[in-house]
Design a protein around this motif. Structure first.
Motif, mmCIF file in Angstrom:
data_model
loop_
_atom_site.group_PDB
_atom_site.id
_atom_site.type_symbol
_atom_site.label_atom_id
_atom_site.label_comp_id
_atom_site.label_asym_id
_atom_site.label_seq_id
_atom_site.Cartn_x
_atom_site.Cartn_y
_atom_site.Cartn_z
ATOM 1 N N LEU A 25 6.205 -3.738 6.137
ATOM 2 C CA LEU A 25 5.483 -2.473 6.118
ATOM 3 C C LEU A 25 5.245 -2.045 4.671
ATOM 4 O O LEU A 25 5.964 -2.452 3.763
ATOM 5 C CB LEU A 25 6.286 -1.393 6.846
ATOM 6 C CG LEU A 25 6.589 -1.645 8.329
ATOM 7 C CD1 LEU A 25 7.457 -0.531 8.896
ATOM 8 C CD2 LEU A 25 5.302 -1.762 9.126
ATOM 9 N N GLY A 26 4.249 -1.215 4.459
ATOM 10 C CA GLY A 26 3.956 -0.730 3.113
ATOM 11 C C GLY A 26 3.498 -1.824 2.180
ATOM 12 O O GLY A 26 3.776 -1.785 0.969
ATOM 13 N N LEU A 27 2.773 -2.821 2.700
ATOM 14 C CA LEU A 27 2.365 -3.956 1.869
ATOM 15 C C LEU A 27 1.348 -3.576 0.804
ATOM 16 O O LEU A 27 1.277 -4.226 -0.240
ATOM 17 C CB LEU A 27 1.785 -5.069 2.752
ATOM 18 C CG LEU A 27 2.783 -5.834 3.622
ATOM 19 C CD1 LEU A 27 2.079 -6.971 4.344
ATOM 20 C CD2 LEU A 27 3.939 -6.361 2.798
ATOM 21 N N CYS A 28 0.552 -2.542 1.056
ATOM 22 C CA CYS A 28 -0.458 -2.149 0.057
ATOM 23 C C CYS A 28 0.193 -1.787 -1.275
ATOM 24 O O CYS A 28 -0.116 -2.403 -2.296
ATOM 25 C CB CYS A 28 -1.306 -1.009 0.594
ATOM 26 S SG CYS A 28 -2.556 -0.420 -0.576
ATOM 27 N N PRO A 29 1.120 -0.819 -1.328
ATOM 28 C CA PRO A 29 1.779 -0.541 -2.613
ATOM 29 C C PRO A 29 2.689 -1.672 -3.054
ATOM 30 O O PRO A 29 2.826 -1.934 -4.257
ATOM 31 C CB PRO A 29 2.580 0.740 -2.339
ATOM 32 C CG PRO A 29 2.786 0.746 -0.866
ATOM 33 C CD PRO A 29 1.553 0.126 -0.288
ATOM 34 N N LEU A 30 3.324 -2.355 -2.093
ATOM 35 C CA LEU A 30 4.245 -3.433 -2.435
ATOM 36 C C LEU A 30 3.555 -4.524 -3.233
ATOM 37 O O LEU A 30 4.099 -5.049 -4.207
ATOM 38 C CB LEU A 30 4.844 -4.026 -1.152
ATOM 39 C CG LEU A 30 6.057 -4.936 -1.322
ATOM 40 C CD1 LEU A 30 7.264 -4.145 -1.793
ATOM 41 C CD2 LEU A 30 6.374 -5.642 -0.004
ATOM 42 N N LEU A 31 2.332 -4.858 -2.855
ATOM 43 C CA LEU A 31 1.589 -5.919 -3.536
ATOM 44 C C LEU A 31 0.810 -5.406 -4.738
ATOM 45 O O LEU A 31 0.693 -6.089 -5.752
ATOM 46 C CB LEU A 31 0.640 -6.597 -2.546
ATOM 47 C CG LEU A 31 1.310 -7.322 -1.375
ATOM 48 C CD1 LEU A 31 0.257 -7.796 -0.373
ATOM 49 C CD2 LEU A 31 2.149 -8.491 -1.854
ATOM 50 N N ALA A 32 0.269 -4.198 -4.640
ATOM 51 C CA ALA A 32 -0.625 -3.701 -5.686
ATOM 52 C C ALA A 32 0.120 -3.181 -6.912
ATOM 53 O O ALA A 32 -0.364 -3.314 -8.038
ATOM 54 C CB ALA A 32 -1.524 -2.605 -5.123
ATOM 55 N N VAL A 33 1.290 -2.580 -6.715
ATOM 56 C CA VAL A 33 1.983 -1.916 -7.824
ATOM 57 C C VAL A 33 3.039 -2.810 -8.461
ATOM 58 O O VAL A 33 3.596 -2.479 -9.500
ATOM 59 C CB VAL A 33 2.610 -0.589 -7.319
ATOM 60 C CG1 VAL A 33 3.337 0.151 -8.431
ATOM 61 C CG2 VAL A 33 1.533 0.317 -6.742
ATOM 62 N N SER A 34 3.307 -3.969 -7.863
ATOM 63 C CA SER A 34 4.397 -4.821 -8.350
ATOM 64 C C SER A 34 3.967 -5.769 -9.459
ATOM 65 O O SER A 34 4.577 -6.812 -9.650
ATOM 66 C CB SER A 34 4.982 -5.633 -7.189
ATOM 67 O OG SER A 34 4.003 -6.489 -6.620
ATOM 68 N N ASN A 35 2.904 -5.424 -10.199
ATOM 69 C CA ASN A 35 2.484 -6.303 -11.298
ATOM 70 C C ASN A 35 3.421 -6.218 -12.497
ATOM 71 O O ASN A 35 3.400 -7.076 -13.368
ATOM 72 C CB ASN A 35 1.042 -5.995 -11.723
ATOM 73 C CG ASN A 35 0.881 -4.562 -12.175
ATOM 74 O OD1 ASN A 35 1.447 -3.639 -11.586
ATOM 75 N ND2 ASN A 35 0.118 -4.354 -13.233
ATOM 76 N N ASN A 36 4.245 -5.167 -12.566
ATOM 77 C CA ASN A 36 5.288 -5.114 -13.591
ATOM 78 C C ASN A 36 6.451 -4.267 -13.098
ATOM 79 O O ASN A 36 6.330 -3.510 -12.132
ATOM 80 C CB ASN A 36 4.748 -4.596 -14.940
ATOM 81 C CG ASN A 36 4.268 -3.175 -14.856
ATOM 82 O OD1 ASN A 36 5.030 -2.259 -14.575
ATOM 83 N ND2 ASN A 36 2.974 -2.964 -15.093
ATOM 84 N N ALA A 37 7.586 -4.397 -13.768
ATOM 85 C CA ALA A 37 8.822 -3.779 -13.294
ATOM 86 C C ALA A 37 8.822 -2.262 -13.420
ATOM 87 O O ALA A 37 9.404 -1.567 -12.582
ATOM 88 C CB ALA A 37 10.016 -4.368 -14.044
ATOM 89 N N VAL A 38 8.173 -1.721 -14.444
ATOM 90 C CA VAL A 38 8.170 -0.267 -14.642
ATOM 91 C C VAL A 38 7.417 0.427 -13.517
ATOM 92 O O VAL A 38 7.891 1.415 -12.943
ATOM 93 C CB VAL A 38 7.563 0.098 -16.017
ATOM 94 C CG1 VAL A 38 7.334 1.587 -16.121
ATOM 95 C CG2 VAL A 38 8.495 -0.345 -17.129
ATOM 96 N N ASN A 39 6.222 -0.066 -13.193
ATOM 97 C CA ASN A 39 5.455 0.515 -12.099
ATOM 98 C C ASN A 39 6.221 0.413 -10.789
ATOM 99 O O ASN A 39 6.243 1.349 -9.979
ATOM 100 C CB ASN A 39 4.104 -0.185 -11.963
ATOM 101 C CG ASN A 39 3.176 0.082 -13.116
ATOM 102 O OD1 ASN A 39 3.486 0.882 -14.003
ATOM 103 N ND2 ASN A 39 2.046 -0.583 -13.150
ATOM 104 N N ALA A 40 6.835 -0.748 -10.554
ATOM 105 C CA ALA A 40 7.608 -0.960 -9.333
ATOM 106 C C ALA A 40 8.767 0.023 -9.246
ATOM 107 O O ALA A 40 9.025 0.607 -8.189
ATOM 108 C CB ALA A 40 8.118 -2.398 -9.286
ATOM 109 N N LEU A 41 9.469 0.221 -10.359
ATOM 110 C CA LEU A 41 10.605 1.135 -10.369
ATOM 111 C C LEU A 41 10.145 2.568 -10.102
ATOM 112 O O LEU A 41 10.764 3.293 -9.315
ATOM 113 C CB LEU A 41 11.329 1.056 -11.715
ATOM 114 C CG LEU A 41 12.531 1.986 -11.894
ATOM 115 C CD1 LEU A 41 13.611 1.676 -10.876
ATOM 116 C CD2 LEU A 41 13.096 1.867 -13.315
#
Length: 214
Positions: A25-41
């Protein structure tokens, strides 16, 4: 119905029922925002806060909400919480808010929030609901952060680059000098491949455990 133990709630949110790795679930942000660790955090922490707050609020009003209006009521609670988080981030972390952009208000559409509100928070007391929201959010956060770290390391040879500017935590930044970079890792294809790798690793680990216990 027997209430789940705190250990069972944590295990489900972090591992066996992980919304990002198991339920997908939540694959849209999971895939789109995980290009770097800061955004992911940043997005992961916002999601943890949103899940914990909405679960607690839903559990608090569960006896006051009629069955025929509970879904609109839950949506209203989720929207109010996420809007508050977005306004707070805009005020205190404007640089990170500018980078994450639309993905912060889109937390409202993350199926994990409505799913846990309906499946768990509406059936349990606020303390257990809060723990379930925290565990579910933490499970989403670690998957998001793992993807972000792997993609940033492979793609740019850095880790938490920009943490000083975006989060005010310059001590987190690690940069490998002279690394040529692997561009596909930070492109959309890199997100799909990294997530597929994590899912495959988890499945392999489960099969080995099942084989060892047989």
């Amino acid at each position: 119905m027997t209430a789940p133990t705190p250990r069972a709630i944590l295990e489900y949110g972090l591992s066996s029922g992980n919304v990002g790795l198991v339920q997908l679930l939540g694959l849209c942000p999971l895939l789109a925002v995980s290009n770097n660790a800061v955004n992911a955090l940043g997005l992961g922490l916002a999601t943890v806060l949103a899940l914990t707050a909405t679960n607690t609020a839903v559990a608090g009003i569960r006896r006051l909400t009629r069955r025929d209006v509970r879904i609109p009521a839950f949506i209203l609670v989720i929207a109010a919480v996420v809007t508050s988080i977005e306004l707070a981030m805009r005020a205190w972390l404007p640089a990170l808010h500018a980078v994450l952009g639309l993905f912060i208000p889109l937390i409202v559409t993350n199926c994990a929030l409505m799913g846990r509100a309906e499946a768990f928070a509406s059936r349990h007391d606020p303390a257990r609901a809060a723990l379930d929201g925290f565990a579910t959010g933490l499970g989403f956060l670690w998957v998001l952060l793992a993807l972000g770290a792997v993609r940033e390391l492979a793609g740019e040879g850095s880790l938490f680059a920009g943490a000083g500017h975006l989060l005010g935590l310059p001590g987190l930044e690690l940069v490998a000098a002279g690394y040529p970079g692997f561009v596909p890792a930070v492109l959309p294809i890199g997100a799909f491949l990294a997530l597929a790798g994590l899912v495959a690793l988890r499945q392999g680990w489960r099969l080995r455990r099942a084989g060892a216990g047989a």
